[in-house]
Design an enzyme around this catalytic site. Structure first.
Site, PDB file in Angstrom:
ATOM      1  N   TYR A 144      14.429   7.955  -0.303  1.00  0.00           N
ATOM      2  CA  TYR A 144      13.758   9.237  -0.100  1.00  0.00           C
ATOM      3  C   TYR A 144      13.324   9.333   1.348  1.00  0.00           C
ATOM      4  CZ  TYR A 144      10.312  13.013  -0.548  1.00  0.00           C
ATOM      5  OH  TYR A 144       9.597  14.176  -0.385  1.00  0.00           O
ATOM      6  N   ASP A 239      13.823   4.239   8.169  1.00  0.00           N
ATOM      7  CA  ASP A 239      12.701   5.038   7.683  1.00  0.00           C
ATOM      8  C   ASP A 239      11.648   4.061   7.170  1.00  0.00           C
ATOM      9  OD1 ASP A 239      10.882   6.671   6.520  1.00  0.00           O
ATOM     10  OD2 ASP A 239      12.313   7.800   5.293  1.00  0.00           O
ATOM     11  N   LYS A 267       2.383   7.778   6.517  1.00  0.00           N
ATOM     12  CA  LYS A 267       1.480   7.104   5.579  1.00  0.00           C
ATOM     13  C   LYS A 267       0.411   6.233   6.280  1.00  0.00           C
ATOM     14  CE  LYS A 267       4.342   8.112   1.734  1.00  0.00           C
ATOM     15  NZ  LYS A 267       5.781   8.061   1.488  1.00  0.00           N
TER      16      LYS A 267
HETATM   17  C1  LIG Z   1       6.674   9.379   1.741  1.00  0.00           C
HETATM   18  C2  LIG Z   1       7.942   9.191   2.433  1.00  0.00           C
HETATM   19  C3  LIG Z   1       8.483  10.156   3.295  1.00  0.00           C
HETATM   20  C4  LIG Z   1       7.884  11.534   3.434  1.00  0.00           C
HETATM   21  O1  LIG Z   1       6.602  11.512   3.958  1.00  0.00           O
HETATM   22  P1  LIG Z   1       5.648  12.787   3.708  1.00  0.00           P
HETATM   23  O2  LIG Z   1       4.458  12.490   4.546  1.00  0.00           O
HETATM   24  O3  LIG Z   1       5.370  12.803   2.236  1.00  0.00           O
HETATM   25  O4  LIG Z   1       6.393  13.992   4.135  1.00  0.00           O
HETATM   26  C5  LIG Z   1       9.620   9.844   4.014  1.00  0.00           C
HETATM   27  N1  LIG Z   1      10.215   8.657   3.892  1.00  0.00           N
HETATM   28  C6  LIG Z   1       9.747   7.710   3.060  1.00  0.00           C
HETATM   29  C7  LIG Z   1      10.427   6.382   2.995  1.00  0.00           C
HETATM   30  C8  LIG Z   1       8.607   7.950   2.290  1.00  0.00           C
HETATM   31  O5  LIG Z   1       8.181   7.031   1.425  1.00  0.00           O
END
Ligand SMILES: *Cc1c(COP(=O)(O)O)cnc(C)c1O
Length: 428
Positions: A144, A239, A267
């Site tokens: 994701y 990511d 995060k």
């Molecule tokens: C949570 C998440 C995102 C998106 O971050 P948001 O602040 O919710 O837009 C992107 N990549 C990964 C791996 C994530 O866990």
């Protein structure tokens, strides 16, 4: 467990907000009950509107590595708020944040702050496309990267055919530029390069996947991705929105030594406030406006409150040995959960890495999206509801990761284990 107030508020929310929530997973759809409405939280405890208290293993989906309302983070936010909540001009905290991030990630020479992980990944692929002059990107099934159009793709009839849209409203012209490969399956990536190598701008990957449950990328897989990117002149984007500062002070790249060209963060670096960031090699980042021509901007980017919360969080992580403590605590917890399952002859797979863990109910090994999908989500839903009754707040969805925070003490772990034991006894 009385949830009258939560239920009433949710009824009202349903009239006013789509699905009654501001982000889909909060609706608890996959665990078969109405969602809880939360009132307050402190340390590892969270309290709902009916004053039920839970030991929290969600941690706001990852940011709250220090636990809720850590006193130093709260103090930093309060002090900052008194001096202005937003300037729309650069403040010194942004520079300090950039310095901390660049120091922690050897691959990041320059960094741009944004407001969410979604913005970070969206901007990173724009930049990769500009840098390489190519359009296609590779993403992996089950990873994701936020909700930008390019990532909302699902497998078509055959893998490696351009995927189809995961969501209405996403133009096929955009998803047509995204190639979907299998996680931990280098062969699927090699095949994509054989077909479209000259058009691929970037591979984006969670080096430890945290959005199909917890599935670490194998060393062979990640090394292979790096080599393919080198051979084909495309960029490797890690990511690390979840894994940044989660497993160590830095990212998975610090642990593996595998160096991406660009990294996305979010995060934890916001300490519970809305933040994202992307960064990498100077020569790439210098393409971003105003130095370069790749446009990307944000009214509240580098917001002082978010910087204050993030800085307070990162400094505590940098200057203490919390990672070691969380390792011990989560090792102990997952070991105890294993024993409870074993004693009952249940089939399960527990994945754990540092303070991240995930319980799958399946007999088979879990190593990619397809194998994760084989697990018994109905059983997870039942497990979730029973454990919730006992005051334990796990992610209300199978394919999400549970987090231990610095605020989880041994005593909380004993309570959790006892609660899970009672829950399992009811499940028979
Ligand atoms: C949570 C998440 C995102 C998106 O971050 P948001 O602040 O919710 O837009 C992107 N990549 C990964 C791996 C994530 O866990």
């Amino acid at each position: 467990m009385d949830t009258t107030k939560s239920d009433q508020l949710y009824e009202k929310a349903l009239q006013l907000m789509p699905g009654g929530v501001n982000s889909p997973v909060r609706a608890f759809h996959s665990v078969g009950r109405s969602p809880l409405i939360m009132k307050k939280a402190s340390g590892c405890r969270i309290i709902d509107e009916d004053d039920n208290e839970y030991i929290d293993y969600v941690g706001s989906w990852g940011p709250l590595i220090l636990g809720h309302s850590h006193p130093e983070v709260v103090q930093a936010i309060c002090e900052c708020a008194q001096e202005g909540t937003s300037f729309g001009a650069t403040c010194s905290k942004e520079i300090e944040m950039a310095e901390l991030i660049c120091d922690a990630f050897p691959s990041i020479e320059k960094v741009r702050m944004v407001n969410s992980g979604t913005e970070a990944t969206m901007s990173a692929i724009r930049l990769a496309r500009a840098f390489t002059g190519r359009n296609k990107i590779i993403k992996f099934e089950g990873c994701y990267h936020g909700h930008a159009d390019a990532f909302l793709i699902k497998a078509g009839s055959g893998m490696l055919t351009a995927g189809s849209q995961l969501s209405p409203g996403v133009p096929s012209a955009i998803t047509g530029e995204t190639i979907l490969c299998r996680y931990n399956d280098l062969e699927s990536v090699e095949e994509a390069f054989r077909q479209s190598g000259a058009d691929i701008a970037a591979i984006i990957v969670e080096p430890v996947a945290g959005n199909m449950g917890l599935i670490p990328g194998t060393r062979e897989f990640l090394v292979g991705l790096r080599e393919l990117c080198n051979n084909y002149g495309c960029l490797l984007i890690f990511d690390e929105v979840i894994t940044g500062f989660r497993l160590c002070y830095g990212g998975v790249q610090n642990i593996t030594g595998i160096v991406p060209d660009l990294t996305t963060l979010g995060k934890i670096i916001g300490g519970g406030l809305p933040v994202g960031a992307y960064g990498g090699k100077k020569e790439i980042m210098d393409l971003v406006a105003p130095q370069g021509e790749v446009y990307q901007a944000g009214t509240l980017s580098g917001n002082p409150l978010a910087m204050a919360a993030g800085l307070a969080t990162l400094k505590i992580l940098r200057d203490t040995d919390w990672y070691d403590r969380m390792e011990v605590i989560s090792y102990f917890l997952t070991g105890k959960i294993r024993s409870l399952f074993e004693a009952r002859g249940m089939y399960y797979v527990i994945k754990r890495l540092g303070s991240m863990f995930c319980v799958f109910f399946t007999e088979d090994e879990v190593y990619d999206y397809e194998s994760a999908m084989k697990c018994d989500t109905q059983k997870y839903a039942r497990f979730y509801r029973e454990v919730l009754q006992e005051g334990i707040y796990l992610p209300p969805a199978q394919f999400e990761v549970s987090f231990v925070s610095c605020a989880h003490e041994l005593e909380d772990i004993y309570q959790t284990v006892a609660a899970i034991e009672r829950a399992l006894d009811r499940m028979k």
